[in-house]
Design an enzyme around this catalytic site. Structure first.
Site, PDB file in Angstrom:
ATOM      1  N   HIS A 277       0.835  -1.219   0.000  1.00 27.62           N
ATOM      2  CA  HIS A 277       0.000   0.000   0.000  1.00 27.62           C
ATOM      3  C   HIS A 277       0.862   1.259   0.000  1.00 27.62           C
ATOM      4  O   HIS A 277       0.522   2.257   0.648  1.00 27.62           O
ATOM      5  CB  HIS A 277      -0.935   0.015   1.223  1.00 27.62           C
ATOM      6  CG  HIS A 277      -2.013  -1.028   1.173  1.00 27.62           C
ATOM      7  ND1 HIS A 277      -3.208  -0.847   0.526  1.00 27.62           N
ATOM      8  CD2 HIS A 277      -2.056  -2.290   1.677  1.00 27.62           C
ATOM      9  CE1 HIS A 277      -3.960  -1.943   0.662  1.00 27.62           C
ATOM     10  NE2 HIS A 277      -3.279  -2.834   1.346  1.00 27.62           N
ATOM     11  N   ASP A 340      -0.797  -4.769   6.038  1.00 23.94           N
ATOM     12  CA  ASP A 340      -1.757  -5.680   5.390  1.00 23.94           C
ATOM     13  C   ASP A 340      -1.435  -5.880   3.918  1.00 23.94           C
ATOM     14  O   ASP A 340      -0.782  -5.045   3.293  1.00 23.94           O
ATOM     15  CB  ASP A 340      -3.180  -5.113   5.527  1.00 23.94           C
ATOM     16  CG  ASP A 340      -3.303  -3.721   4.916  1.00 23.94           C
ATOM     17  OD1 ASP A 340      -2.428  -2.880   5.210  1.00 23.94           O
ATOM     18  OD2 ASP A 340      -4.249  -3.476   4.147  1.00 23.94           O
ATOM     19  N   GLU A 341      -1.928  -6.959   3.407  1.00 24.75           N
ATOM     20  CA  GLU A 341      -1.965  -7.244   1.963  1.00 24.75           C
ATOM     21  C   GLU A 341      -0.656  -6.913   1.237  1.00 24.75           C
ATOM     22  O   GLU A 341      -0.684  -6.355   0.147  1.00 24.75           O
ATOM     23  CB  GLU A 341      -3.108  -6.441   1.313  1.00 24.75           C
ATOM     24  CG  GLU A 341      -4.474  -6.803   1.845  1.00 24.75           C
ATOM     25  CD  GLU A 341      -5.582  -5.889   1.316  1.00 24.75           C
ATOM     26  OE1 GLU A 341      -6.666  -6.407   1.045  1.00 24.75           O
ATOM     27  OE2 GLU A 341      -5.364  -4.671   1.203  1.00 24.75           O
ATOM     28  N   SER A 342       0.467  -7.303   1.824  1.00 21.70           N
ATOM     29  CA  SER A 342       1.759  -7.064   1.163  1.00 21.70           C
ATOM     30  C   SER A 342       2.044  -8.230   0.217  1.00 21.70           C
ATOM     31  O   SER A 342       3.001  -8.982   0.426  1.00 21.70           O
ATOM     32  CB  SER A 342       2.866  -6.917   2.201  1.00 21.70           C
ATOM     33  OG  SER A 342       2.826  -5.636   2.749  1.00 21.70           O
ATOM     34  N   HIS A 343       1.201  -8.356  -0.800  1.00 16.66           N
ATOM     35  CA  HIS A 343       1.247  -9.557  -1.643  1.00 16.66           C
ATOM     36  C   HIS A 343       2.525  -9.670  -2.484  1.00 16.66           C
ATOM     37  O   HIS A 343       2.859 -10.757  -2.924  1.00 16.66           O
ATOM     38  CB  HIS A 343       0.007  -9.620  -2.550  1.00 16.66           C
ATOM     39  CG  HIS A 343      -1.287  -9.616  -1.792  1.00 16.66           C
ATOM     40  ND1 HIS A 343      -1.450 -10.259  -0.588  1.00 16.66           N
ATOM     41  CD2 HIS A 343      -2.481  -9.033  -2.061  1.00 16.66           C
ATOM     42  CE1 HIS A 343      -2.692 -10.072  -0.146  1.00 16.66           C
ATOM     43  NE2 HIS A 343      -3.325  -9.323  -1.014  1.00 16.66           N
TER      44      HIS A 343
END
Ligand code: TNX
Length: 538
Positions: A277, A340-343
């Site tokens: 993000h 979050d969501e550190s893909h």
């Protein structure tokens, strides 16, 4: 100790009673029968004992406060201002020169052991006095919200020759269920002005929230001035979802928000979301970027494509500056690092990153909060995990001795649509009608998450689909009112059928505040009057 306080209170009250007694005797008022337990208070207090008569709030009512203890005078003034907004009455605070005093509201600092926490308060309401006891100004402030809620929206002037707002008499004993009761605003996907955030703070305070979490950075925008890295706002602050113009808070404006929140006894939790993000930061300073591509401004709504370069020391020097500058402006104990969501961050890199950033946060005197994924790093038991999606991550957090904030997307996400017809919102976690938002038990929601590990609850409002305050209010209200009750009220006192009537009676307040709430058909909204006025009419 307790005796001396009782003595002090007794002396003040005697003095005030004498003051009232000196006044010319007025025609006694025939108060109607009331029921304090039937009032539409949200959150519902721990204990309410009605005594079935009324305290008449009118132009001859005064407010007195403890004056030695910090903050009580300001809380008294806050109440006077709110009474003015609601009734047009100008009630003096600590002014002993009044010509005619009939009744008093006394906001009293008390060290009584019945007041278990700083936020606890007690209200004793009789025909001629309304006494609010609290250990701290914070507790007094929570009690003042209850007072506001039991002042009817309209006056009754049929009983007396001048307008009078009848407050039911009795006793209220109250304290919060959870110590952390928050909501989050995503000011990154769409920017919201200082004025918008202040209005949201007003509404949160009225329902006894004590935390506002600000999501200050994301792929689509960077929203807080950092003096040592000016391009973050110059470049990263220029965009938002949908191609509109973005925006950011200068440090002065952020300070103004923090101070406004503090007056409302709300702690601001700033979030800089990383290592994912982070597109807006990386466009501003490409040296930060770790996804191997040339970063470009982004106004879409995808997640998980950006990452900082977790193995570069410059990145940590940057984070040190950002955390330092924001921490210096933030008196509250927390700093939220996202996580979050550190893909596109490799697992090892992610763990290495969170470990290092936690140390930076601690170095600047703050306690780290991260979305539930951060529990996978070697985090300290002092850090806090915010459960939004993964029960497994919540259990990992418990195993590490961390506290957990409950924000399960399926129940507590304010950006989920109410139903198929909802004008705004997403539905990836499901539809959340007003009853679903209320009918769940944070205390027992997640397997393997014992009560002692729960710090509290938070309702996040992500802003991909909303771009102004009216749309923000449409998603937040009335659901945010229900989360307030889940956070404050004991489980045994929560009940949908009972809550739904109290919620219906919030309509006059919400309308006076010009809140664009979603008029869910599950609720039989009471327009323009409350039930108490109806009792008087009968
Ligand atoms: C998931 S919840 C996100 C956000 C989105 C949100 C939309 C979380 C920690 N990450 O980036 O805005 O869903 O509902």
């Amino acid at each position: 100790m307790k005796n001396s306080i009782l003595l002090k209170t007794a002396i003040v009250l005697l003095g005030l009673t004498a003051l009232i007694a000196c006044q010319e005797k007025r025609k006694p008022i025939n108060f109607p029968t009331t029921d304090l337990a039937m009032e539409n208070m949200i959150p519902k207090p721990v204990k309410v004992i009605p005594t079935h008569t009324a305290f008449g709030l009118d132009q001859n009512t005064v407010i007195y406060t403890s004056q030695t203890e910090k903050g009580f005078v300001e809380v008294g003034q806050f109440l006077a201002d709110k009474i003015k907004d609601k009734t047009q009455l100008r009630i003096p605070v600590n002014n002993t020169g009044e010509a005619q005093v009939d009744r008093i509201i006394y906001i009293n600092q008390s060290d009584s052991t019945d007041l278990a926490t700083d936020e606890a308060y007690q209200l004793y309401i009789t025909q001629d006095s309304l006494i609010l006891n609290a250990k701290t100004a914070e507790g007094a402030f929570r009690g003042v919200q209850t007072i506001q809620q039991i002042i009817p929206e309209v006056s009754n002037d049929t009983l007396v020759e001048h307008p009078m707002w009848l407050i039911p008499t009795g006793k209220i004993m109250d304290s919060p269920n959870f110590e952390y009761r928050g909501s989050m605003l995503d000011v990154a996907r769409h920017f919201f002005s200082v004025e918008d955030v202040k209005k949201y703070i007003d509404l949160l305070a009225y329902y006894k929230y004590n935390v506002l979490h600000l999501h200050l950075s994301d792929d689509q925008g960077w929203r807080i001035e950092i003096k040592s890295w000016p391009k973050l706002t110059e470049i990263g602050g220029s965009t938002e979802v949908g191609g509109e113009s973005g925006g950011f808070y200068t440090q002065e404006e952020y300070k103004e928000l923090v101070a406004y929140a503090a007056k409302n006894f709300i702690t601001i939790v700033p979030e800089i979301d990383m290592p994912g993000h982070t597109n807006a930061a990386s466009v501003s300073y490409p040296i930060l970027n770790g996804n191997g591509k040339t970063p470009q401004l982004y106004e879409g709504t995808h997640v998980g494509f950006s990452t900082f370069d977790t193995r570069k020391d410059t990145v940590y020097a940057f984070i040190d500056d950002v955390v330092r500058e924001i921490s210096e402006l933030t008196p509250g104990p927390y700093f939220h690092i996202g996580g979050d969501e550190s893909h596109v961050t490799k697992k090892n890199d992610y763990i290495y990153f969170v470990n290092r950033v936690e140390k930076i946060v601690e170095k600047h005197g703050k306690r780290m909060i991260g979305w539930d994924e951060v529990a996978n790093a070697d985090v300290s038991s002092n850090s806090v995990s915010q459960f939004w999606a993964s029960e497994k991550n919540a259990q990992t957090a418990v195993a590490k001795g961390m506290k957990v904030i409950l924000s399960p997307a399926k129940k507590a996400y304010l950006d989920m649509q109410y139903d198929l017809e909802s004008k705004h919102g997403l539905h990836w976690a499901g539809y959340i009608p007003v009853d679903t938002a209320y009918v769940w038990t944070p205390e027992r929601y997640a397997q393997g998450l014992p009560l002692e590990n729960i710090l509290g609850i938070e309702a996040p409002l992500w802003s991909e689909t909303i771009s102004n305050i009216s749309e923000l209010e449409y998603l937040a209200f009335p659901r945010a009112i229900g989360y307030a009750e889940l956070g404050w009220t004991l489980e045994e006192n929560r009940d949908w059928e009972n809550y739904k009537v109290r919620l219906a009676n919030q309509a006059p307040f919400l309308e006076r505040m010009e809140v664009n709430y979603y008029p869910s058909t599950l609720i039989d909204w009471k327009k323009g009057k409350n039930t108490y006025t109806e009792i008087l009419k009968d």
